[in-house]
Scaffold this motif. Structure first.
Motif, PDB file in Angstrom:
ATOM      1  N   GLU A 261     -18.676  31.231  64.259  1.00 40.44           N
ATOM      2  CA  GLU A 261     -17.822  30.772  65.354  1.00 40.44           C
ATOM      3  C   GLU A 261     -16.452  30.437  64.792  1.00 40.44           C
ATOM      4  N   ALA A 262     -15.423  30.714  65.548  1.00 34.70           N
ATOM      5  CA  ALA A 262     -14.066  30.414  65.091  1.00 34.70           C
ATOM      6  C   ALA A 262     -13.247  29.880  66.260  1.00 34.70           C
ATOM      7  N   MET A 263     -12.607  28.736  66.033  1.00 37.74           N
ATOM      8  CA  MET A 263     -11.658  28.200  67.001  1.00 37.74           C
ATOM      9  C   MET A 263     -10.315  28.859  66.716  1.00 37.74           C
ATOM     10  N   ILE A 264      -9.697  29.395  67.745  1.00 32.46           N
ATOM     11  CA  ILE A 264      -8.457  30.141  67.581  1.00 32.46           C
ATOM     12  C   ILE A 264      -7.309  29.335  68.185  1.00 32.46           C
ATOM     13  N   GLY A 265      -6.436  28.807  67.324  1.00 28.14           N
ATOM     14  CA  GLY A 265      -5.305  28.006  67.788  1.00 28.14           C
ATOM     15  C   GLY A 265      -5.497  26.537  67.499  1.00 28.14           C
ATOM     16  N   GLY A 266      -4.396  25.875  67.129  1.00 30.84           N
ATOM     17  CA  GLY A 266      -4.462  24.468  66.757  1.00 30.84           C
ATOM     18  C   GLY A 266      -4.983  23.569  67.856  1.00 30.84           C
ATOM     19  N   LEU A 271      -9.110  19.939  70.298  1.00 30.65           N
ATOM     20  CA  LEU A 271      -9.997  19.614  71.408  1.00 30.65           C
ATOM     21  C   LEU A 271     -11.465  19.642  70.989  1.00 30.65           C
ATOM     22  N   LYS A 272     -11.828  20.597  70.132  1.00 28.06           N
ATOM     23  CA  LYS A 272     -13.215  20.677  69.671  1.00 28.06           C
ATOM     24  C   LYS A 272     -13.608  19.398  68.947  1.00 28.06           C
ATOM     25  N   TYR A 273     -12.749  18.936  68.032  1.00 24.58           N
ATOM     26  CA  TYR A 273     -13.107  17.759  67.247  1.00 24.58           C
ATOM     27  C   TYR A 273     -12.965  16.467  68.054  1.00 24.58           C
ATOM     28  N   ALA A 274     -12.048  16.475  69.010  1.00 25.62           N
ATOM     29  CA  ALA A 274     -11.939  15.305  69.892  1.00 25.62           C
ATOM     30  C   ALA A 274     -13.227  15.139  70.701  1.00 25.62           C
ATOM     31  N   GLN A 275     -13.735  16.246  71.206  1.00 23.29           N
ATOM     32  CA  GLN A 275     -14.978  16.204  71.974  1.00 23.29           C
ATOM     33  C   GLN A 275     -16.153  15.784  71.094  1.00 23.29           C
ATOM     34  N   ALA A 276     -16.180  16.285  69.856  1.00 20.24           N
ATOM     35  CA  ALA A 276     -17.303  15.974  68.954  1.00 20.24           C
ATOM     36  C   ALA A 276     -17.259  14.536  68.457  1.00 20.24           C
ATOM     37  N   LEU A 277     -16.066  14.038  68.153  1.00 17.17           N
ATOM     38  CA  LEU A 277     -15.938  12.717  67.540  1.00 17.17           C
ATOM     39  C   LEU A 277     -15.778  11.592  68.555  1.00 17.17           C
ATOM     40  N   ALA A 278     -15.167  11.901  69.691  1.00 14.03           N
ATOM     41  CA  ALA A 278     -14.925  10.861  70.697  1.00 14.03           C
ATOM     42  C   ALA A 278     -15.185  11.420  72.093  1.00 14.03           C
TER      43      ALA A 278
END
Length: 338
Positions: A261-266, A271-278
């Protein structure tokens, strides 16, 4: 306990072996690539990128005129073929695969790119909207990937699934789209696990918003002009959106590396890590932001984005350039329809 330890050890060894198979850079030179939704937008940008890497491409789309213009624009001679088809019809998918095998000698890479997007308040979305977008965005990649598996297995091929950051974080006013893209990310995980035993690698990419010119083709509900203006402006904002060719290059790079899986764009990564962490904070901020979006209307009727153009969107130079470069204008006209 001994059996459990052996099972765990065996699974670990198998995982390492599979990773070694898919971690070697995948050489695209001479490979045959089928791209759904390939006549315009991101699909066209992906086709150009695969051609740069030495591959041959077959573009699949519903409209012959769009396909013809796309092939002319790519200007790669017999390395570009086209096939007219609807991804929601299995007979069309089967015919497309047969044509790829006939014209290109086989299939090495399947790119599931075709998709719909609907913008508007959840109150204006119907059950039919959710079912329709699931057919195109989620079930079509599932069916096509399974149909293509025998050929991909024979050639140790690859599958690229184009999901979205909306498949990691549900975006307000894009509810059906987000639901379908969450399904795609799950599908990508399932296919990767199951296809690995056949020597076929699966990569799922989750891009941020991209300057593909595609808002014109989106279905818009609610306060049409306000919804479209917001959608088209965000989609073409240099601060958060990516050029289509940059996004395409990063997606193909992920495929070559064999990424799961690859997140494309900063902004997608953030958003991915914001959702995962908070997750609670992210949910609260999205709920707060929704209060500032256009309110729902009494009508559930949808129109295409190009029918909701205003001077603000029609004369956006970034948007217009993307539309011209990526075959989003009807008849390759110089300006969008009013």
């Amino acid at each position: 306990m001994r059996i459990s330890k052996r099972l765990v050890l065996g699974a670990a060894v198998a995982a390492i072996a599979a990773r070694r198979v898919f971690s070697s850079p995948y050489n695209l030179t001479g490979k045959s690539v089928l791209i759904t939704g390939g006549s315009r937008g991101l699909g066209l940008a992906l086709a150009a990128e695969f051609l740069k890497r030495g591959a041959r491409v077959t573009l699949m789309a519903r409209t012959g005129a769009d396909l013809e213009r796309a092939a002319q624009q790519l200007d790669a001679g017999d390395r570009v073929h086209t096939v007219i088809g609807d991804v929601t019809r299995q007979d069309n998918l089967e015919r497309a695969l047969e044509q790829v095998k006939h014209k290109s000698g086989g299939l090495d890479v399947l790119v599931n790119n075709a998709g719909l997007i609907q913008s508007g308040p959840l109150d204006n979305m119907t059950e039919s909207d959710f079912r329709k977008i699931m057919e195109v965005n989620a079930f079509a990649p599932l069916i096509l990937s399974r149909l293509a598996l025998p050929e991909l297995r024979r050639r140790s091929g690859r599958v690229l699934l184009v999901a979205s950051v909306g498949g990691k974080v549900a975006v307000p006013h894009l509810a059906p789209y987000s639901v379908s893209k969450f399904a795609v990310t799950g599908l990508g995980q399932a296919l990767r696990a199951e296809f690995a035993q056949h020597g076929v690698g699966v990569t799922t990419v989750c891009p941020t918003v991209m300057r593909t010119g595609s808002p014109r083709q989106a279905q818009v509900k609610g306060q049409y002009q306000k919804e479209y203006a917001l959608f088209a402006t965000v989609d073409n904002s240099p601060l958060i959106s990516l050029d289509a060719d940059v996004a395409a290059r990063r997606m193909v790079d992920a495929l070559i590396r064999g990424d799961a899986e690859a997140m494309i764009g900063g902004s997608a990564v953030i958003l991915k890590y914001a959702q995962a962490l908070a997750p609670q904070l992210t949910a609260d901020l999205l709920a707060l932001g929704t209060r500032f979006l256009p309110a729902a209307t009494q009508s559930d009727q949808a129109i295409q984005g190009k029918a909701a153009e205003t001077p603000l969107t029609r004369h956006n130079p970034i948007k217009r350039e993307a539309e011209r470069e990526l075959n989003e204008l009807d008849g390759n006209q110089d300006s969008p329809s009013p």
